[in-house]
Design a protein around this motif. Structure first.
Motif, short mmCIF file in Angstrom:
data_model
loop_
_atom_site.label_atom_id
_atom_site.label_comp_id
_atom_site.label_asym_id
_atom_site.label_seq_id
_atom_site.Cartn_x
_atom_site.Cartn_y
_atom_site.Cartn_z
N ILE A 260 0.83 -1.21 0.00
CA ILE A 260 0.00 0.00 0.00
C ILE A 260 0.87 1.25 0.00
CG2 ILE A 260 -1.59 1.35 1.43
CD1 ILE A 260 -2.91 -1.31 2.21
N ARG A 261 1.96 1.21 0.72
CA ARG A 261 2.84 2.39 0.83
C ARG A 261 3.55 2.69 -0.49
NH1 ARG A 261 7.96 3.93 1.64
NH2 ARG A 261 8.75 1.81 1.45
N THR A 262 3.82 1.65 -1.30
CA THR A 262 4.67 1.85 -2.47
C THR A 262 3.95 1.72 -3.81
OG1 THR A 262 5.27 -0.51 -2.44
CG2 THR A 262 6.70 1.02 -1.22
N HIS A 263 2.79 1.07 -3.86
CA HIS A 263 2.16 0.84 -5.17
C HIS A 263 1.66 2.15 -5.77
CE1 HIS A 263 -0.58 -0.83 -8.21
NE2 HIS A 263 0.22 -1.87 -8.17
N SER A 264 1.75 2.25 -7.09
CA SER A 264 1.39 3.50 -7.76
C SER A 264 -0.06 3.90 -7.55
CB SER A 264 1.67 3.37 -9.26
OG SER A 264 0.89 2.34 -9.84
N SER A 265 -0.95 2.94 -7.33
CA SER A 265 -2.37 3.25 -7.18
C SER A 265 -2.77 3.63 -5.77
CB SER A 265 -3.22 2.05 -7.63
OG SER A 265 -3.08 0.97 -6.72
N THR A 266 -1.88 3.41 -4.80
CA THR A 266 -2.23 3.67 -3.39
C THR A 266 -1.34 4.70 -2.72
OG1 THR A 266 -0.94 1.68 -2.84
CG2 THR A 266 -3.33 1.45 -2.94
N ARG A 267 -0.11 4.84 -3.17
CA ARG A 267 0.78 5.78 -2.47
C ARG A 267 0.29 7.21 -2.62
NH1 ARG A 267 5.34 4.25 -6.72
NH2 ARG A 267 4.90 5.75 -8.40
N ASN A 268 -0.30 7.56 -3.76
CA ASN A 268 -0.82 8.92 -3.95
C ASN A 268 -2.05 9.17 -3.10
OD1 ASN A 268 1.19 9.48 -5.86
ND2 ASN A 268 -0.07 8.69 -7.54
N ALA A 269 -2.84 8.11 -2.87
CA ALA A 269 -4.03 8.24 -2.04
C ALA A 269 -3.65 8.58 -0.61
CB ALA A 269 -4.84 6.95 -2.08
N ILE A 296 -13.63 -5.55 8.17
CA ILE A 296 -13.15 -4.18 8.03
C ILE A 296 -12.66 -3.63 9.37
CG2 ILE A 296 -13.91 -1.80 7.54
CD1 ILE A 296 -15.68 -2.95 5.32
N GLU A 297 -13.32 -4.03 10.45
CA GLU A 297 -12.89 -3.57 11.77
C GLU A 297 -11.63 -4.28 12.23
OE1 GLU A 297 -16.31 -4.28 14.18
OE2 GLU A 297 -17.39 -2.48 13.48
N THR A 298 -11.42 -5.51 11.76
CA THR A 298 -10.27 -6.31 12.20
C THR A 298 -9.00 -5.95 11.43
OG1 THR A 298 -11.73 -8.16 12.79
CG2 THR A 298 -9.38 -8.66 12.49
N TYR A 299 -9.13 -5.82 10.11
CA TYR A 299 -7.97 -5.56 9.26
C TYR A 299 -8.08 -4.13 8.74
CZ TYR A 299 -8.12 -10.66 9.34
OH TYR A 299 -8.19 -11.97 9.74
N ARG A 300 -7.42 -3.23 9.42
CA ARG A 300 -7.55 -1.82 9.06
C ARG A 300 -6.23 -1.09 9.32
NH1 ARG A 300 -12.08 0.44 12.98
NH2 ARG A 300 -11.61 2.33 11.78
N MET A 301 -6.10 0.05 8.70
CA MET A 301 -4.94 0.91 8.96
C MET A 301 -5.43 2.35 9.04
SD MET A 301 -3.03 1.11 5.23
CE MET A 301 -1.92 2.40 5.77
N ASP A 302 -4.61 3.20 9.64
CA ASP A 302 -4.94 4.62 9.74
C ASP A 302 -4.43 5.30 8.46
OD1 ASP A 302 -5.31 7.28 10.25
OD2 ASP A 302 -4.50 7.22 12.29
N TRP A 303 -5.34 5.60 7.57
CA TRP A 303 -4.94 6.16 6.28
C TRP A 303 -4.49 7.61 6.38
CZ3 TRP A 303 -4.42 4.16 1.39
CH2 TRP A 303 -4.71 2.81 1.26
N PHE A 304 -4.69 8.23 7.53
CA PHE A 304 -4.24 9.61 7.69
C PHE A 304 -2.80 9.71 8.16
CE2 PHE A 304 -8.93 10.34 8.33
CZ PHE A 304 -9.10 11.11 7.20
N LYS A 305 -2.14 8.57 8.34
CA LYS A 305 -0.74 8.59 8.80
C LYS A 305 0.18 8.02 7.74
CE LYS A 305 -1.68 8.23 13.77
NZ LYS A 305 -1.43 7.45 15.00
#
Length: 305
Positions: A260-269, A296-305
């Motif tokens: 998620i951190r490096t892929h072209s479709s997600t890093r910009n998000a 969704i509640e179990t496997y999640r990340m803070d997208w604002f960080k």
């Protein structure tokens, strides 16, 4: 003496029977291929589409199936040179024809009858949305501080989309049309905002706004429990089990977060959300099944960080 001999003969008979049974079981086990030897053949909807979002799904599947330790192949199942709808793909997957795996929004009607793989492929990121606006009316968005404020405006969204029903259930005024028409309708002032995925919006501006008439409303994010899940054919527990096992493993070992951190479709998000978290409006989503909500509640990340 006779009694002793009888007991000995009985013991020998029992021993030989047990030995034969063990040998037979071992032979049968040797003849029967282990589950690990079975090749998981993935036929993924839309794989032939040269799209970073689709490429992410393939990369995710490759990581997961490799982590599962299973032998696998991944191929596409696009039927024609023209676009095929998720509904059509879902129908093919239900019947076991051509395709056996689809990634689509949880809670949609088209997923009924499919076998879900209970893992959000964006770790909840599918529920993070931004608003596109006509630059001429962009200033009006500065007044939005709550859902009640947003309810004073109209929002464009696709016909039959899960996001459309979520916004309607939260009391928002929604104007529906097909995907491509909505961009031109926004430029023409037919509604105020267009609700877009954080994974798609940058590419859409590049593709459909050559004159730069549109812009993302700054510092405003809509968030609701939602994501994309993989869904497979009803009788393909082998696909479900292998993919789910692998997804859980790459979540634990950090490979999914790195993708998620490096892929072209997600890093910009992630960069977009980190710079646009001034106003966060939370919406409810009653369309999820209990298992989808739990995932969704179990496997999640803070997208604002």
């Amino acid at each position: 003496m006779t009694t002793i001999r009888s007991r000995v003969r009985h013991a020998v008979t029992v021993f030989l029977a047990l030995a034969w049974g063990i040998c037979a079981a071992g032979h049968a086990h040797a003849q029967r291929p282990a589950a690990e030897d079975h090749v998981i053949e993935i036929k993924l909807a839309d794989l032939n589409d040269d799209n970073p979002l689709i490429n992410y799904r393939k990369a995710l599947l490759e990581l997961a199936l490799k982590a599962s330790g299973r032998r696998y192949t991944i191929s596409g199942c696009q039927l024609t040179d023209v676009a095929t709808s998720d509904l059509r793909y879902a129908q093919l997957i239900k019947s076991g024809q051509y395709c056996n795996l689809l990634a689509t929004s949880a809670g949609g009607e088209l997923t009924q009858g499919l076998l879900p793989i209970q893992f959000p492929i964006y770790l909840g990121g599918g529920g993070y949305r931004v608003l596109l606006a006509n630059r001429k009316s962009l200033a009006a968005a500065k007044a939005i501080r709550s859902l009640d404020d947003l309810r004073k405006f109209s929002i464009g969204s696709g016909i039959g989309w899960v996001d459309t029903s979520i916004m309607q259930a939260n009391g928002l005024a929604v104007v529906q049309n097909n995907y491509m028409n909505l961009f031109e309708m926004l430029k023409a002032g037919r509604f105020d905002f267009y609700n877009r995925s954080v994974f798609e919006v940058a590419g859409e501006l590049d593709s459909y706004d050559a004159r730069h008439e549109l812009a993302i409303v700054p510092d405003l994010v809509l968030v609701y429990p939602e994501d994309l899940f993989f869904y497979t054919s009803p009788n393909r527990e082998d696909i479900r089990d292998a993919v789910l096992d692998g997804l859980r493993k790459i979540h634990r070992n950090g490979e999914l977060a790195e993708l998620i951190r490096t892929h072209s479709s997600t890093r910009n998000a992630r960069a977009l959300l980190q710079s646009a978290k001034g106003r966060v409006l939370m919406l409810d989503n009653a369309r999820l099944t209990p298992l989808e909500r739990q995932a969704i509640e179990t496997y999640r990340m803070d997208w604002f960080k």
